[in-house]
Design a protein around this motif. Structure first.
Motif, mmCIF file in Angstrom:
data_model
loop_
_atom_site.group_PDB
_atom_site.id
_atom_site.type_symbol
_atom_site.label_atom_id
_atom_site.label_comp_id
_atom_site.label_asym_id
_atom_site.label_seq_id
_atom_site.Cartn_x
_atom_site.Cartn_y
_atom_site.Cartn_z
ATOM 1 N N LYS A 32 0.830 -1.210 0.000
ATOM 2 C CA LYS A 32 0.000 0.000 0.000
ATOM 3 C C LYS A 32 0.863 1.257 0.000
ATOM 4 O O LYS A 32 0.515 2.261 -0.638
ATOM 5 C CB LYS A 32 -0.926 -0.003 1.207
ATOM 6 N N THR A 67 -4.090 -7.933 0.427
ATOM 7 C CA THR A 67 -3.669 -6.548 0.232
ATOM 8 C C THR A 67 -3.668 -6.193 -1.249
ATOM 9 O O THR A 67 -4.131 -5.110 -1.642
ATOM 10 C CB THR A 67 -2.264 -6.325 0.832
ATOM 11 N N LEU A 124 -5.900 -3.315 -3.338
ATOM 12 C CA LEU A 124 -5.346 -2.367 -4.293
ATOM 13 C C LEU A 124 -6.011 -2.511 -5.659
ATOM 14 O O LEU A 124 -6.204 -1.525 -6.382
ATOM 15 C CB LEU A 124 -3.834 -2.570 -4.407
ATOM 16 N N GLN A 165 1.391 4.153 6.571
ATOM 17 C CA GLN A 165 0.014 3.698 6.691
ATOM 18 C C GLN A 165 -0.554 3.987 8.084
ATOM 19 O O GLN A 165 -1.760 3.947 8.285
ATOM 20 C CB GLN A 165 -0.070 2.197 6.395
#
Length: 388
Positions: A85, A111, A115, A230
């Motif tokens: 990310k 993940t 995305l 993040q």
């Protein structure tokens, strides 16, 4: 605690080494090194910061990195999230292409899925018949807009070992970044990030005889400017991961990685001998197949499928603590996505066990495990073939 099954699930987690526990306890309690590492104005904080930086050097030393390239996280899952990310978000609406594989840990696959929902293009490569992702497969999948490749060093179910150096050469030549999930590789594979063409690498303490809840992300020079935090609030870890540092967990992770380096050669050789002994004991079992490459792999993890055999999983679980898939998927009744990607059907996946050996596995454990596995295959068809 009496009559517990033999532990053959080191790939899921490892017990904390007693030597690591000693280091961890020293950072707890009023008489311990309990200060906040960010409180640099007094001795309590300064001592805690010293413990944190020692651990950073210890982790870096095991993997051939510089201390300033190690960022503390809560574990490999967070490290994977930060890597994927964090790089994707640096593209500021440009979009682009990410390459991963169908046999990654869910911390990467989920993940990447998030995305993809956010507008990025994702390619999930299929493994070859040996459970490997080759540099040639990565090269063929690269596109003009590929900016990130994320592939694991060691597969958590199969124990297969990807050629991340060869993969990294292809990725670097293309101009993209390479992230490697090394949660199952640290302490089992010699890693040299000073020479490897890898830009980001994830680690976890609890796979290396350290505590749960602490991990790290290696951030190489090519990735530093392309990574976005993040977790915000305080600007800790060079602005990449805010939050009060858990001195006791960090010190323990450093001690665990330092110990892994000290015992690496001896421990690796011993576990390799144990795996060979286990396979020798199981050699007379018909209808047993090994999943993944028997050459390009670590010795610690073994995936076996009992084909057309009456496998009594419940009986075996009373004697052995083992897995069929990764720990994060064990609560699900769905077959292993790794085995399905290898071409195994759902029934074969249900007839598969993962045995993982570790620091405290003994020869007696191996012999008892082999006996228990044979006893769990009690179908008449099995024994009729075995006698011939």
């Amino acid at each position: 605690m009496k009559n517990l099954p033999l532990y053959f699930d080191y790939a899921a987690t490892t017990p904390v080494d007693e030597r690591v526990i000693e280091v961890m306890v020293e950072c707890l309690g009023k008489a311990g090194n309990f200060g906040n590492p960010a409180s640099g104005s007094h001795i309590y904080g300064q001592q805690a910061q010293q413990a944190v930086e020692l651990a950073r050097r210890q982790v870096a030393s095991l993997v051939g990195a510089s201390a300033e390239q190690i960022v503390w996280t809560s574990g490999a899952t967070e490290s994977n999230n930060l890597a994927l990310k964090g790089v994707a978000q640096s593209r500021a609406g440009q979009g682009g292409h990410i390459i991963t594989s169908r046999i990654e840990h869910k911390a990467v696959l989920d993940t990447a899925g998030q995305l993809e929902q956010a507008g990025f293009s994702v390619t999930c490569l299929a493994p070859d018949a040996q459970g490997l992702i080759s540099p040639q497969a990565v090269k063929a999948a690269l596109r003009d807009d590929t900016f990130l490749v994320s592939l694991m060093l060691v597969n958590n179910e199969l124990g297969t070992l990807n050629d991340v150096v060869g993969i990294g050469e292809q990725v670097r030549r293309h101009g993209a970044l390479l992230h490697v999930d090394a949660a199952q590789g640290a302490g089992k594979v010699a890693i040299d990030l000073a020479s490897w063409p890898v830009d980001l690498m994830s680690f976890s303490a609890h796979k290396v005889y350290g505590p749960k809840g602490i991990g790290a992300l290696y951030v190489g020079p090519r990735a530093r400017s392309q990574l976005r935090a993040q977790i915000h609030g305080g600007g800790h870890e060079g602005g990449l991961r805010s939050g009060t540092l858990a001195t006791h967990q960090i010190a323990a992770m450093g001690a665990a990685f330092a110990l892994a380096g000290e015992v690496f050669e001896e421990e690796t050789a011993r576990i390799r001998r144990l795996q060979r002994r286990l396979l020798a004991h199981l050699a007379d079992i018909p209808y047993v197949g090994r999943n993944g490459s028997p050459q390009q792999c670590i010795a610690h993890t073994l995936s076996l499928t009992f084909i057309n055999a009456d496998f009594n999983r419940q009986a075996l679980s009373q004697v052995l603590a083992f897995s069929s898939t990764s720990a994060c998927n064990s609560a699900s009744t769905a077959p292993s996505h790794v085995l399905l990607a290898l071409g195994r059907d759902a029934e074969a996946a249900r007839q598969t066990i993962r045995l993982s050996l570790g620091r405290y596995t003994t020869e007696q454990d191996v012999e008892q495990a082999a006996q228990a596995i044979k006893a769990s295959l009690s179908a008449p068809a099995f024994w009729a073939v075995a006698r011939h």
